[in-house]
Design an enzyme around this catalytic site. Structure first.
Site, mmCIF file in Angstrom:
data_model
loop_
_atom_site.group_PDB
_atom_site.id
_atom_site.type_symbol
_atom_site.label_atom_id
_atom_site.label_comp_id
_atom_site.label_asym_id
_atom_site.label_seq_id
_atom_site.Cartn_x
_atom_site.Cartn_y
_atom_site.Cartn_z
ATOM 1 N N GLU A 26 11.693 -10.253 49.390
ATOM 2 C CA GLU A 26 12.918 -10.856 49.924
ATOM 3 C C GLU A 26 13.406 -11.965 49.006
ATOM 4 O OE1 GLU A 26 12.829 -11.926 54.061
ATOM 5 O OE2 GLU A 26 12.439 -9.886 54.700
HETATM 6 C C1 FAD Z 1 5.570 -5.461 47.836
HETATM 7 C C2 FAD Z 1 7.031 -5.583 47.624
HETATM 8 C C3 FAD Z 1 7.911 -5.106 48.596
HETATM 9 C C4 FAD Z 1 9.291 -5.161 48.378
HETATM 10 N N1 FAD Z 1 10.134 -4.593 49.293
HETATM 11 C C5 FAD Z 1 11.452 -4.471 48.968
HETATM 12 C C6 FAD Z 1 12.337 -3.720 49.801
HETATM 13 O O1 FAD Z 1 11.941 -3.185 50.834
HETATM 14 N N2 FAD Z 1 13.631 -3.583 49.410
HETATM 15 C C7 FAD Z 1 14.104 -4.166 48.273
HETATM 16 O O2 FAD Z 1 15.279 -4.002 47.968
HETATM 17 N N3 FAD Z 1 13.301 -4.912 47.472
HETATM 18 C C8 FAD Z 1 11.997 -5.068 47.785
HETATM 19 N N4 FAD Z 1 11.160 -5.795 46.968
HETATM 20 C C9 FAD Z 1 11.719 -6.444 45.797
HETATM 21 C C10 FAD Z 1 11.687 -7.973 45.820
HETATM 22 O O3 FAD Z 1 12.676 -8.481 46.663
HETATM 23 C C11 FAD Z 1 11.844 -8.393 44.353
HETATM 24 O O4 FAD Z 1 10.582 -8.191 43.764
HETATM 25 C C12 FAD Z 1 12.295 -9.773 44.168
HETATM 26 O O5 FAD Z 1 13.616 -9.893 44.573
HETATM 27 C C13 FAD Z 1 12.185 -10.273 42.731
HETATM 28 O O6 FAD Z 1 12.575 -9.336 41.777
HETATM 29 P P1 FAD Z 1 11.588 -8.988 40.568
HETATM 30 O O7 FAD Z 1 10.244 -8.755 41.133
HETATM 31 O O8 FAD Z 1 12.215 -7.909 39.780
HETATM 32 O O9 FAD Z 1 11.501 -10.325 39.714
HETATM 33 P P2 FAD Z 1 12.450 -10.779 38.544
HETATM 34 O O10 FAD Z 1 13.858 -10.823 39.018
HETATM 35 O O11 FAD Z 1 12.154 -10.000 37.317
HETATM 36 O O12 FAD Z 1 11.977 -12.269 38.332
HETATM 37 C C14 FAD Z 1 10.818 -12.637 37.569
HETATM 38 C C15 FAD Z 1 10.595 -14.127 37.757
HETATM 39 O O13 FAD Z 1 11.726 -14.841 37.255
HETATM 40 C C16 FAD Z 1 12.203 -15.709 38.249
HETATM 41 N N5 FAD Z 1 13.655 -15.824 38.086
HETATM 42 C C17 FAD Z 1 14.578 -14.828 37.988
HETATM 43 N N6 FAD Z 1 15.809 -15.360 37.853
HETATM 44 C C18 FAD Z 1 15.670 -16.697 37.863
HETATM 45 C C19 FAD Z 1 16.555 -17.798 37.780
HETATM 46 N N7 FAD Z 1 17.867 -17.665 37.660
HETATM 47 N N8 FAD Z 1 16.034 -19.034 37.852
HETATM 48 C C20 FAD Z 1 14.707 -19.217 37.993
HETATM 49 N N9 FAD Z 1 13.813 -18.225 38.071
HETATM 50 C C21 FAD Z 1 14.285 -16.994 38.017
HETATM 51 C C22 FAD Z 1 11.811 -15.059 39.578
HETATM 52 O O14 FAD Z 1 11.707 -16.027 40.606
HETATM 53 C C23 FAD Z 1 10.454 -14.496 39.231
HETATM 54 O O15 FAD Z 1 9.489 -15.502 39.362
HETATM 55 C C24 FAD Z 1 9.787 -5.766 47.189
HETATM 56 C C25 FAD Z 1 8.906 -6.279 46.242
HETATM 57 C C26 FAD Z 1 7.549 -6.186 46.432
HETATM 58 C C27 FAD Z 1 6.638 -6.709 45.377
#
Ligand code: FAD
Length: 749
Positions: A438
């Site tokens: 989320e």
């Molecule tokens: C087990 C699990 C269940 C999930 N379930 C769903 C679901 O049901 N539906 C769905 O749509 N998604 C789902 N997700 C996705 C989840 O919401 C995303 O993983 C999350 O939004 C972050 O995206 P990312 O993992 O690609 O991280 P990235 O966007 O690649 O970010 C990597 C890091 O960079 C940081 N970061 C990125 N941009 C910035 C910024 N501007 N400033 C500071 N820091 C930043 C982030 O905080 C993170 O620490 C799920 C994820 C997991 C792991």
């Protein structure tokens, strides 16, 4: 007068502000305006009106909701074997899926008229919290259909036809939903998604209709491998202008049945070895009619606002409830274990080194559950709390991580060795899930809490920004003039409040008559004024660039979060009838919050780009010595609350499932009761310097007392034991281990 003022004084400021204040695109504006502000706006005002907090009705479950927790929730937990789900079956057993469907666990938020349970936010939260105390995998499975997935979206934005069709099917579990936003490109930055939909004609149920041709590739989607309907977020384009909204319409949410040609689901991820169903999904040239857009074509392109609004409820309930459950279980089990486990001839809970994390656990469990309940009370008033839900998601999961780490330190080897009777490992593995999903916490902390909070919760900023975006120059200047001077008046008052309260050590802040915690209200009012003043100076001197100063924004967000959580602690203490026994955790939370707030404010000023402003703010808001962390006596008092059974301990821990013998909790509970009951006997033996057998022979204790001690000792042995596996048993878990020994490379070949 105001016309003259606008033309002379305000005009140059208006010109400057147009450049300096953060500009909002229509989408950003819609997302910013999604949801509403509540108690955090009072904290942001610099002068909280405490009656607005004390008047909030104490959250209470209805008789029907309580019966559901005492009935189906308990029964569900009894059906679950979390070790088997995660290590052997890689799924919930069929029996559990059926139980969930039949008992409407997927329709907690769906109204009774559609066959759902129609429960309050508090009941929703209590249910997720309770299931999480038995199994994260089961809790996540229940969470998703009851938040975005897309029940909440349909509830808030669905057309009547969509609600009439989908809600009964979702409530009964006949249709199983998932929500797909995240893709390879679009993680935190949803606007980067390349999943798209093109408005065009196509064939739907044998007829030519106007619809959307979809292509997507999503990942991390919870329940995607088994869902029958996917709530999909994509970028909608309308090259032929069918909808009259331009070519690039923007992020849109639609319902996609997964049995349509071109939809791929079924493959799975393994999220931190927690085996709820999560996986990727792709769609190739999938065609849906326009009436599958959630909310209909009026809502085409408004997906981001819809997600932000719907998240306000889900984000404030689902993961915070899971976080509170993990924190409560950590507090519960660690207190009991610290009482049971002896080293150097003493229960480990008698050592200061253990009391430090145990005291922290007690305080965290009390505070986060307080914040969860206050948030639910706000949601149950029908509010869509966007900033508060961000605070809750971020800090309930961060504090869960602190709590689980503390529990692991206290249990030591017992918590590290995995097996069916390790009640902490599954929780430990699930911690990063709560933090990541989320929206990753770093984004929430660095960008959303203060970024959105500052604009939404500030009494004047949003109005000023709206005035600046008015196209008619005269109208814009007029509106800006009105809000700007109201802002100046507010800032002047805040300046004197911040100064007076800081220089009197918080003694003159407003406070309700709250007995021994009145001073905490006053101190909180002091920091509220300091915060409001600092936020104003940040706008004044940094302006639009504030958005990019993430480290400053994160610290300001932390202060707002600490103030919110501490307000909730005060509210809880009041709602629970001012329990004297709980005062140590209330005071611990207050002292720690003030110390954290002061450190964060100090760091904000150290890093404030404008040095004159930083100097002035320091002089006004931070005179005198620094706030102390809770002292050792207070920490020990908090630790003692978990170390002995008491009503206070029960309140701090709250309802947790304790009926499972397989996960070690039932044995731990029985042992904790036996150890505390046998304490006077053990004292007798120690002063007589006798073993139980010798004491029985010497008539110091009776046979019944001897049996009581033996029973306690047998339970203690079970609690302290860890799992081990025969080579054959291990080979079932790891097929590569044919004989209990890893095959050598040569043998494998
Ligand atoms: C087990 C699990 C269940 C999930 N379930 C769903 C679901 O049901 N539906 C769905 O749509 N998604 C789902 N997700 C996705 C989840 O919401 C995303 O993983 C999350 O939004 C972050 O995206 P990312 O993992 O690609 O991280 P990235 O966007 O690649 O970010 C990597 C890091 O960079 C940081 N970061 C990125 N941009 C910035 C910024 N501007 N400033 C500071 N820091 C930043 C982030 O905080 C993170 O620490 C799920 C994820 C997991 C792991």
């Amino acid at each position: 007068m105001s016309g003259f003022r606008a033309k002379t004084l305000t005009k140059p400021i208006h010109k400057w502000a147009k450049r300096a204040l953060p500009s909002l695109s229509p989408t950003e504006r819609e997302a910013t305006e999604a949801g509403e502000v509540w108690w955090e706006a009072e904290l942001f005002s610099g002068n909280p009106d405490w009656t607005k907090l004390t008047d909030v009705k104490a959250p209470l479950l209805s008789a029907r909701e309580q019966a559901f927790i005492d009935g189906p929730c308990q029964e569900l937990c009894a059906l679950i074997d979390d070790w088997k789900i995660n290590q052997i079956d890689a799924d919930l057993p069929e029996e559990v899926w059926t139980f969930l469907r039949e008992n409407r666990f997927f329709g907690i938020i769906i109204s009774e008229k559609y066959g759902g349970l129609g429960f309050s936010a508090l009941a929703h939260s209590e249910i997720v919290r309770f299931i999480s105390t038995r199994s994260v995998a089961a809790a996540v499975t229940v969470m998703v259909p009851n938040s975005l997935g897309p029940g909440e979206l349909l509830h808030m934005f669905g057309t009547d036809a969509q609600q009439d069709h989908w809600m009964p099917l979702l409530a009964s579990g006949e249709e199983l939903p998932a929500f797909g936003l995240t893709s390879n490109e679009a993680g935190s930055d949803a606007s980067a998604m390349i999943d798209d939909g093109v408005v065009e004609e196509g064939i739907w149920q044998g007829e030519k209709v106007l619809g959307i041709r979809l292509n997507w590739s999503k990942r991390y989607i919870t329940l995607a491998p088994v869902c029958t309907v996917l709530g999909l977020a994509f970028k909608l384009r309308d090259p032929d202008g069918h909808l009259g909204k331009g070519e690039d319409i923007g992020i849109t949410c639609a319902l996609v049945p997964t049995d349509l040609p071109g939809v791929e689901t079924g493959r799975r991820h393994i999220p931190s070895a927690t085996m709820f169903l999560n996986g990727p999904t792709t769609g190739k040239d999938v065609f849906i009619p326009l009436d599958h857009i959630i909310g209909g074509t009026d809502y085409a392109g408004r997906g981001w606002m819809m997600l932000m609004s719907a998240l306000a409820a889900g984000r404030g309930i689902s993961l915070p409830s899971m976080g509170c459950a993990a924190t409560a279980m950590s507090a519960h089990t660690s207190g009991a274990y610290a009482r049971i486990r002896q080293q150097f001839g003493l229960p480990i809970g008698k050592f200061g080194g253990i009391q430090e994390p145990l005291g922290r656990l007690a305080a965290n469990a009390y505070a986060m559950d307080a914040a969860r309940r206050l948030t639910c009370a706000g949601l149950d008033e029908g509010r869509s709390l966007s900033v508060i839900s961000a605070i809750m998601k971020c800090h309930a999961t961060y504090r869960m991580r602190d709590a689980v780490n503390d529990a692991l330190d206290i249990h030591s080897g017992k918590a590290v060795i995995d097996g069916p009777s390790n009640y902490l490992q599954a929780c430990y593995r699930a911690v990063p899930i709560g933090i990541t999903v989320e929206g990753a916490n770093i984004v929430t902390r660095s960008l959303i809490i203060f970024g959105q909070g500052a604009i939404r919760a500030h009494p004047h900023i949003l109005d000023e920004m709206k005035a600046l975006t008015l196209e008619d120059e005269a109208e814009s200047l007029d509106a800006f003039d009105k809000h700007f001077w109201a802002h100046v008046g507010h800032s002047v008052k805040t300046f004197f409040r911040a100064f007076g309260r800081a220089w009197t050590g918080g003694r003159i802040g407003p406070a309700p008559a709250a007995g021994p915690v009145t001073d905490i209200y006053r101190q909180l009012a002091r920091w509220s004024a300091a915060y409001a003043l600092t936020a104003d100076f940040a706008f004044l001197t940094i302006g639009g660039a504030l958005k990019r100063k993430e480290m400053l924004s994160a610290r300001m967000g932390d202060v707002l979060s600490e103030m919110y959580i501490l307000s909730a602690v005060l509210k809880r203490w009041e709602d629970e009838g001012r329990q004297k026994a709980d005062l140590p955790v209330v005071r611990y939370n207050a002292e720690r919050a003030f110390q954290r707030i002061q450190t964060a404010m100090d760091e904000v000023l150290v890093n404030f780009p404008s040095r004159w402003a930083a100097g002035l703010l320091r002089l006004v808001t931070l005179p005198g010595g620094s706030a102390r962390a809770p002292d050792d006596a207070l920490t020990e008092a908090c630790s003692d609350l978990l170390y002995e059974p008491s009503a206070s301990r029960d309140r701090i821990v709250g309802p947790v499932y304790g009926g499972c013998t397989r996960d070690g909790i039932a044995t731990l509970n029985a042992c904790f009761a036996a150890v505390t009951k046998a304490a006077p006997l053990m004292k007798k033996l120690r002063s007589a310097e006798q073993s139980p057998d010798a004491a029985l022979k010497g008539g110091i204790i009776t046979q019944v007392e001897h049996d009581q001690i033996s029973h306690m000792q047998a339970l203690t042995e079970q609690v302290v034991a860890v799992d081990d596996f025969s080579p054959e048993e291990l080979a079932q878990l790891y097929p590569a281990l044919k004989t209990g020994r890893m095959l050598t490379k040569e043998a494998a070949e």
